[in-house]
Design a protein around this motif. Sequence first.
Motif, PDB file in Angstrom:
ATOM      1  N   SER A  43      37.015 -50.272  -6.226  1.00  0.00           N
ATOM      2  CA  SER A  43      35.628 -50.005  -5.850  1.00  0.00           C
ATOM      3  C   SER A  43      35.536 -49.925  -4.343  1.00  0.00           C
ATOM      4  CB  SER A  43      34.680 -51.086  -6.384  1.00  0.00           C
ATOM      5  OG  SER A  43      34.890 -52.317  -5.721  1.00  0.00           O
ATOM      6  N   LEU A  44      34.546 -49.175  -3.866  1.00  0.00           N
ATOM      7  CA  LEU A  44      34.318 -49.019  -2.428  1.00  0.00           C
ATOM      8  C   LEU A  44      32.812 -48.926  -2.206  1.00  0.00           C
ATOM      9  CD1 LEU A  44      36.300 -46.793   0.015  1.00  0.00           C
ATOM     10  CD2 LEU A  44      33.819 -46.882   0.140  1.00  0.00           C
ATOM     11  N   VAL A  45      32.289 -49.837  -1.406  1.00  0.00           N
ATOM     12  CA  VAL A  45      30.865 -49.854  -1.072  1.00  0.00           C
ATOM     13  C   VAL A  45      30.738 -49.706   0.435  1.00  0.00           C
ATOM     14  CG1 VAL A  45      28.720 -51.165  -1.164  1.00  0.00           C
ATOM     15  CG2 VAL A  45      30.372 -51.368  -3.018  1.00  0.00           C
ATOM     16  N   VAL A  46      29.927 -48.761   0.884  1.00  0.00           N
ATOM     17  CA  VAL A  46      29.738 -48.554   2.318  1.00  0.00           C
ATOM     18  C   VAL A  46      28.264 -48.297   2.584  1.00  0.00           C
ATOM     19  CG1 VAL A  46      30.305 -46.109   2.055  1.00  0.00           C
ATOM     20  CG2 VAL A  46      30.406 -47.158   4.315  1.00  0.00           C
ATOM     21  N   ALA A  47      27.749 -48.932   3.640  1.00  0.00           N
ATOM     22  CA  ALA A  47      26.354 -48.754   4.048  1.00  0.00           C
ATOM     23  C   ALA A  47      26.224 -49.204   5.492  1.00  0.00           C
ATOM     24  CB  ALA A  47      25.402 -49.543   3.145  1.00  0.00           C
ATOM     25  N   LYS A 104      29.204 -61.577 -10.196  1.00  0.00           N
ATOM     26  CA  LYS A 104      30.592 -61.300  -9.839  1.00  0.00           C
ATOM     27  C   LYS A 104      31.133 -60.164 -10.707  1.00  0.00           C
ATOM     28  CE  LYS A 104      32.028 -65.837  -8.131  1.00  0.00           C
ATOM     29  NZ  LYS A 104      33.003 -66.940  -8.311  1.00  0.00           N
ATOM     30  N   SER A 105      32.157 -59.504 -10.196  1.00  0.00           N
ATOM     31  CA  SER A 105      32.751 -58.387 -10.933  1.00  0.00           C
ATOM     32  C   SER A 105      33.307 -58.849 -12.274  1.00  0.00           C
ATOM     33  CB  SER A 105      33.854 -57.731 -10.092  1.00  0.00           C
ATOM     34  OG  SER A 105      33.322 -57.208  -8.886  1.00  0.00           O
ATOM     35  N   GLY A 123      29.833 -51.422  -7.436  1.00  0.00           N
ATOM     36  CA  GLY A 123      31.022 -51.850  -6.715  1.00  0.00           C
ATOM     37  C   GLY A 123      30.769 -53.195  -6.057  1.00  0.00           C
ATOM     38  N   ALA A 124      31.835 -53.925  -5.789  1.00  0.00           N
ATOM     39  CA  ALA A 124      31.709 -55.297  -5.278  1.00  0.00           C
ATOM     40  C   ALA A 124      31.346 -55.312  -3.801  1.00  0.00           C
ATOM     41  CB  ALA A 124      33.011 -56.056  -5.500  1.00  0.00           C
ATOM     42  N   MET A 125      30.416 -56.209  -3.451  1.00  0.00           N
ATOM     43  CA  MET A 125      30.073 -56.500  -2.055  1.00  0.00           C
ATOM     44  C   MET A 125      30.422 -57.954  -1.787  1.00  0.00           C
ATOM     45  SD  MET A 125      26.377 -54.599  -1.894  1.00  0.00           S
ATOM     46  CE  MET A 125      25.909 -55.256  -3.488  1.00  0.00           C
ATOM     47  N   SER A 126      30.895 -58.261  -0.593  1.00  0.00           N
ATOM     48  CA  SER A 126      31.359 -59.608  -0.298  1.00  0.00           C
ATOM     49  C   SER A 126      30.962 -60.021   1.105  1.00  0.00           C
ATOM     50  CB  SER A 126      32.893 -59.681  -0.446  1.00  0.00           C
ATOM     51  OG  SER A 126      33.348 -60.995  -0.315  1.00  0.00           O
TER      52      SER A 126
END
Length: 238
Positions: A69-73, A182-183, A205-208
């Motif tokens: 997964s890929l999260v971008v902001a 959680k995932s 997608g996971a954010m941490s």
Amino acid sequence: MLDPNYEYERLRTNVTTPEDAVNNILYNTPVKAKGPVQRRVISALVNNHPGVLVTVTGVLAARGFNINSLVVATTEVPDLSRMTITLSLKQGSNFSQAIKQLEGLVEVWAVLDYTDTQCLERELLLIKMAHHPPGDEGTVHSSEMKMLRHAHRAAIKNLAEVFKAEVIDVGSQDLTIQLCGKSSRIDNFIKLMKPFGIIESSRSGAMSIPRSRITIGDEEEEEQMQEDGVDVTMLPPG
């Protein structure tokens, strides 16, 4: 990390002896995953410019890393974006070299490895469930079929409540549920929902982000020394 493919033994009910109680515990405790794949979570702080995402993913793909997964902001700073990338690595993968290569990119400010860090991890799931059981086309409107459909909807809602999920939309043929967690929790929720008939689902997608520290006097400093293997009792006064 627990093995997601671990098969549980059938639980013994009406346990009356210590032997049965111990067997229930031993045979139904998940074992650690022994597979060759390791899960890694990294966070990259990058410039909010076109083409940066392609460059970062290109570095990882060139080394054969599978991106789960890929999260971008954008962050609170408009010119700065934050990427949270979840990877699956095979044993022997030179992960540290990939991190150094990412840090060497002009558009990258920093790369943080959150794998062994105490972090909060969340993922959002939107899942659409059918009102009627699998195999029911909805054309029969007998009282028995209506009771089965009502029990089907009630079971879905009860399971959603256990996971603290929320029904956010209801239609004539389906309903949409939202779950944040959680995932691994979302994986389990999807597995349990499959028998009820999943129409479609979408995951963010996971954010941490690292956990906040709790500091009371010098306790945090002493705890850090203990984690680093320093015997605090052997230090001089003060």
